[in-house]
Design an enzyme around this catalytic site. Sequence first.
Site, PDB file in Angstrom:
ATOM      1  N   TRP A 146       0.755  -0.972  -0.600  1.00 49.11           N
ATOM      2  CA  TRP A 146      -0.006  -0.078  -0.095  1.00 49.11           C
ATOM      3  C   TRP A 146       1.298   1.523   0.350  1.00 49.11           C
ATOM      4  CZ3 TRP A 146       1.844   2.415   4.220  1.00 49.11           C
ATOM      5  CH2 TRP A 146       2.329   1.535   5.317  1.00 49.11           C
ATOM      6  N   LYS A 170      -2.443  -8.492  -7.898  1.00 44.75           N
ATOM      7  CA  LYS A 170      -3.318  -8.023  -6.446  1.00 44.75           C
ATOM      8  C   LYS A 170      -2.467  -7.073  -5.944  1.00 44.75           C
ATOM      9  CE  LYS A 170      -3.239  -9.334  -2.396  1.00 44.75           C
ATOM     10  NZ  LYS A 170      -3.421  -8.493  -1.892  1.00 44.75           N
ATOM     11  N   GLY A 223       6.733  -6.199  -0.435  1.00 44.80           N
ATOM     12  CA  GLY A 223       5.690  -7.020   0.970  1.00 44.80           C
ATOM     13  C   GLY A 223       6.842  -6.892   2.344  1.00 44.80           C
ATOM     14  N   GLU A 245      11.161  -8.667  -2.726  1.00 43.38           N
ATOM     15  CA  GLU A 245      11.883  -7.109  -2.772  1.00 43.38           C
ATOM     16  C   GLU A 245      10.627  -6.829  -1.007  1.00 43.38           C
ATOM     17  OE1 GLU A 245      11.922  -3.614  -1.132  1.00 43.38           O
ATOM     18  OE2 GLU A 245      10.610  -2.722  -2.873  1.00 43.38           O
ATOM     19  N   LEU A 246      11.552  -7.194  -0.244  1.00 42.00           N
ATOM     20  CA  LEU A 246      10.855  -7.463   1.293  1.00 42.00           C
ATOM     21  C   LEU A 246      11.030  -6.083   2.121  1.00 42.00           C
ATOM     22  CD1 LEU A 246      11.589 -11.316   1.632  1.00 42.00           C
ATOM     23  CD2 LEU A 246       9.856  -9.356   0.683  1.00 42.00           C
ATOM     24  N   CYS A 279      10.242   2.087   1.951  1.00 47.39           N
ATOM     25  CA  CYS A 279      10.618   0.212   2.506  1.00 47.39           C
ATOM     26  C   CYS A 279      12.318   0.667   2.276  1.00 47.39           C
ATOM     27  CB  CYS A 279      10.889  -1.115   1.992  1.00 47.39           C
ATOM     28  SG  CYS A 279      10.463  -0.736   0.283  1.00 47.39           S
ATOM     29  N   GLU A 379      11.808  -2.866  11.090  1.00 44.61           N
ATOM     30  CA  GLU A 379      11.008  -1.689  10.494  1.00 44.61           C
ATOM     31  C   GLU A 379       9.944  -0.922  11.201  1.00 44.61           C
ATOM     32  OE1 GLU A 379       9.408  -2.805   6.770  1.00 44.61           O
ATOM     33  OE2 GLU A 379      10.503  -1.032   5.884  1.00 44.61           O
TER      34      GLU A 379
HETATM   35  P1  ADP Z   1       2.724  -4.925   4.751  1.00 43.14           P
HETATM   36  O1  ADP Z   1       3.153  -5.571   6.383  1.00 43.14           O
HETATM   37  O2  ADP Z   1       3.243  -4.055   4.260  1.00 43.14           O
HETATM   38  O3  ADP Z   1       1.151  -4.314   4.244  1.00 43.14           O
HETATM   39  P2  ADP Z   1       2.176  -7.262   3.584  1.00 43.14           P
HETATM   40  O4  ADP Z   1       3.648  -8.250   3.286  1.00 43.14           O
HETATM   41  O5  ADP Z   1       1.416  -7.497   4.638  1.00 43.14           O
HETATM   42  O6  ADP Z   1       2.847  -6.516   3.700  1.00 43.14           O
HETATM   43  O7  ADP Z   1       1.504  -7.135   2.139  1.00 43.14           O
HETATM   44  C1  ADP Z   1       1.885  -6.864   1.260  1.00 43.14           C
HETATM   45  C2  ADP Z   1       1.030  -7.451   0.173  1.00 43.14           C
HETATM   46  O8  ADP Z   1       0.938  -8.589   0.330  1.00 43.14           O
HETATM   47  C3  ADP Z   1      -1.008  -7.389  -0.018  1.00 43.14           C
HETATM   48  O9  ADP Z   1      -0.962  -6.708  -1.400  1.00 43.14           O
HETATM   49  C4  ADP Z   1      -1.178  -7.869   0.890  1.00 43.14           C
HETATM   50  O10 ADP Z   1      -2.611  -8.447   0.585  1.00 43.14           O
HETATM   51  C5  ADP Z   1      -0.619  -9.376   0.549  1.00 43.14           C
HETATM   52  N1  ADP Z   1      -0.147 -10.196   1.106  1.00 43.14           N
HETATM   53  C6  ADP Z   1      -0.436 -10.723   3.150  1.00 43.14           C
HETATM   54  N2  ADP Z   1      -0.792 -12.072   3.090  1.00 43.14           N
HETATM   55  C7  ADP Z   1      -0.603 -12.689   2.507  1.00 43.14           C
HETATM   56  C8  ADP Z   1      -0.352 -13.849   1.460  1.00 43.14           C
HETATM   57  N3  ADP Z   1      -1.423 -14.744   2.607  1.00 43.14           N
HETATM   58  N4  ADP Z   1      -0.267 -14.729   0.100  1.00 43.14           N
HETATM   59  C9  ADP Z   1      -0.827 -13.223  -0.894  1.00 43.14           C
HETATM   60  N5  ADP Z   1      -0.387 -12.129  -0.479  1.00 43.14           N
HETATM   61  C10 ADP Z   1      -0.123 -11.750   0.851  1.00 43.14           C
END
Ligand code: ADP
Length: 479
Positions: A146, A170, A223, A245-246, A279, A379
């Site tokens: 986001w 997605k 994410g 990219e974490l 990030c 973070e």
């Molecule tokens: P943040 O902590 O920055 O919100 P997330 O890793 O939770 O990061 O989210 C980043 C993306 O990963 C979002 O699009 C979220 O919907 C998606 N996401 C979260 N959980 C899952 C999952 N189990 N499988 C696939 N995508 C996921």
Amino acid sequence: MTETNLIDGRWVGADSGASFEIRDPATDRVVGRVPNAGAEEARRAVDAAFGAFSAWAARPAVERAEVLDALAARLISDRDELAALLTEEQGKPLSEARAEIDYARSFFEVSARTCLSIRDESPSVPGKKVRVHRRPVGVAAAITPWNFPIAMLAKKMAPAMAVGCTQVLKPAEQTPLSAIALLERAMDSGVPSGVLNLVTGDPSAIGAAWLQDSRVRKFSFTGSTEVGRLLMQGAATNLQRLSLELGGHAPMIVFEDASVERAVDIAMAAKYRNGGQTCICPNRFLIHGDLHDRFVSRLASRSAGLVSGRGDRPGVDLGPMIDDAAISKVESHVADAIDRGAEVVTGGDRRRVEGLADRFFAPTVLTECTSGMRCWTEETCGPVCPIRRFEDEDEAMAMANDSVFGLASYVVTDDQERIRRLGDELHTGIIGVNDPGPAVASVPFGGVKHSGFGREGGRWGLEEYLELVTVSTIEPTSV
Ligand code: ADP
């Protein structure tokens, strides 16, 4: 019914008709609804992408580049409209939203140029004619966060489309409207049906459907490290390629030869973009003892002067945190640091902004930080500057590298010898030297260690969506 998922060129709702609300994080006002789709819709998106692949891959690169250029042109003409939407659902100031649209656009431009120069190679092998060919991997999945809802999608769409892949996308639950707006413009720019497909809804159901589908050959994810790890485990079944990219935990090191004023300028620009929800923004400040006190006092007074508010109001520097969980995390990191002996020089708490949601955090400068504090190891993703002092380069490097993360780092120095050593000594994928914005579309972006692997940007970004085929020929005359 909300019909804003894109499958095979048609805008559709969730099968169940279910949808969920999107709220402006500054005001809590509902600004839209999107389909709450799941595994079945995700699978149909793959059907569409798989069906569209051969024709799109067979198009001459120059034709695909024309489509990307047309989309880049739309990002120029619709810049203000897109920026307004981005600010509304994400909260960042309008000037930053406009900069994000420009950054997104540059990925389409760079990918359009770069795909024209992809060539076969001919390594020399005695007695054989060998050709190394590059072909698109096929259907690629992209899952985005986001914090930069348009740019993160563009970073994945542009290289994939440029080389002939088709995609299932997605966006994050918090910010799907900007993604939908980008896809609308992509379709208007001549992207054929099925080349881009977008599904919003249950992240784990959608992610699992794509991991379990052997037609999906590539995952690109930006994410958290936790979700990246889940995707990597899931990708083991079908051995899908991954770009991850974490999380980041960037150190910023200010050496003794730096000008304090310049170092603070760089810190302000790098740290407070998107309210610190970036990030690559600095999460740990390492300041040479000679400059420490002057740096702290200047950074604190500049930080205290930042204005919080709605991103669409003039003069606002900091928008809200994206949601309640995000501000609670920032708050808990600061409380933990204070418990463990940190001193608050400015900020340290939420900041009430008249008439707006309770989601603003005051720009915060903390000194006397130690390696046991959460803000020093995880973070924070907010406007917090934890500071420690160091006395020599070895100590600074050891402190900077003492992290499981390795996305970005920042250094302020003019010592050329030191700058030459950094590439080997600092264990991060990106190093900004006197540069608060090292991420541009023509250079590799990505991390090491728990910050993931794979690169976005330039020809390196395109390579992530290509596989190598070795064609080894013994010609009749030499048999
Ligand atoms: P943040 O902590 O920055 O919100 P997330 O890793 O939770 O990061 O989210 C980043 C993306 O990963 C979002 O699009 C979220 O919907 C998606 N996401 C979260 N959980 C899952 C999952 N189990 N499988 C696939 N995508 C996921």
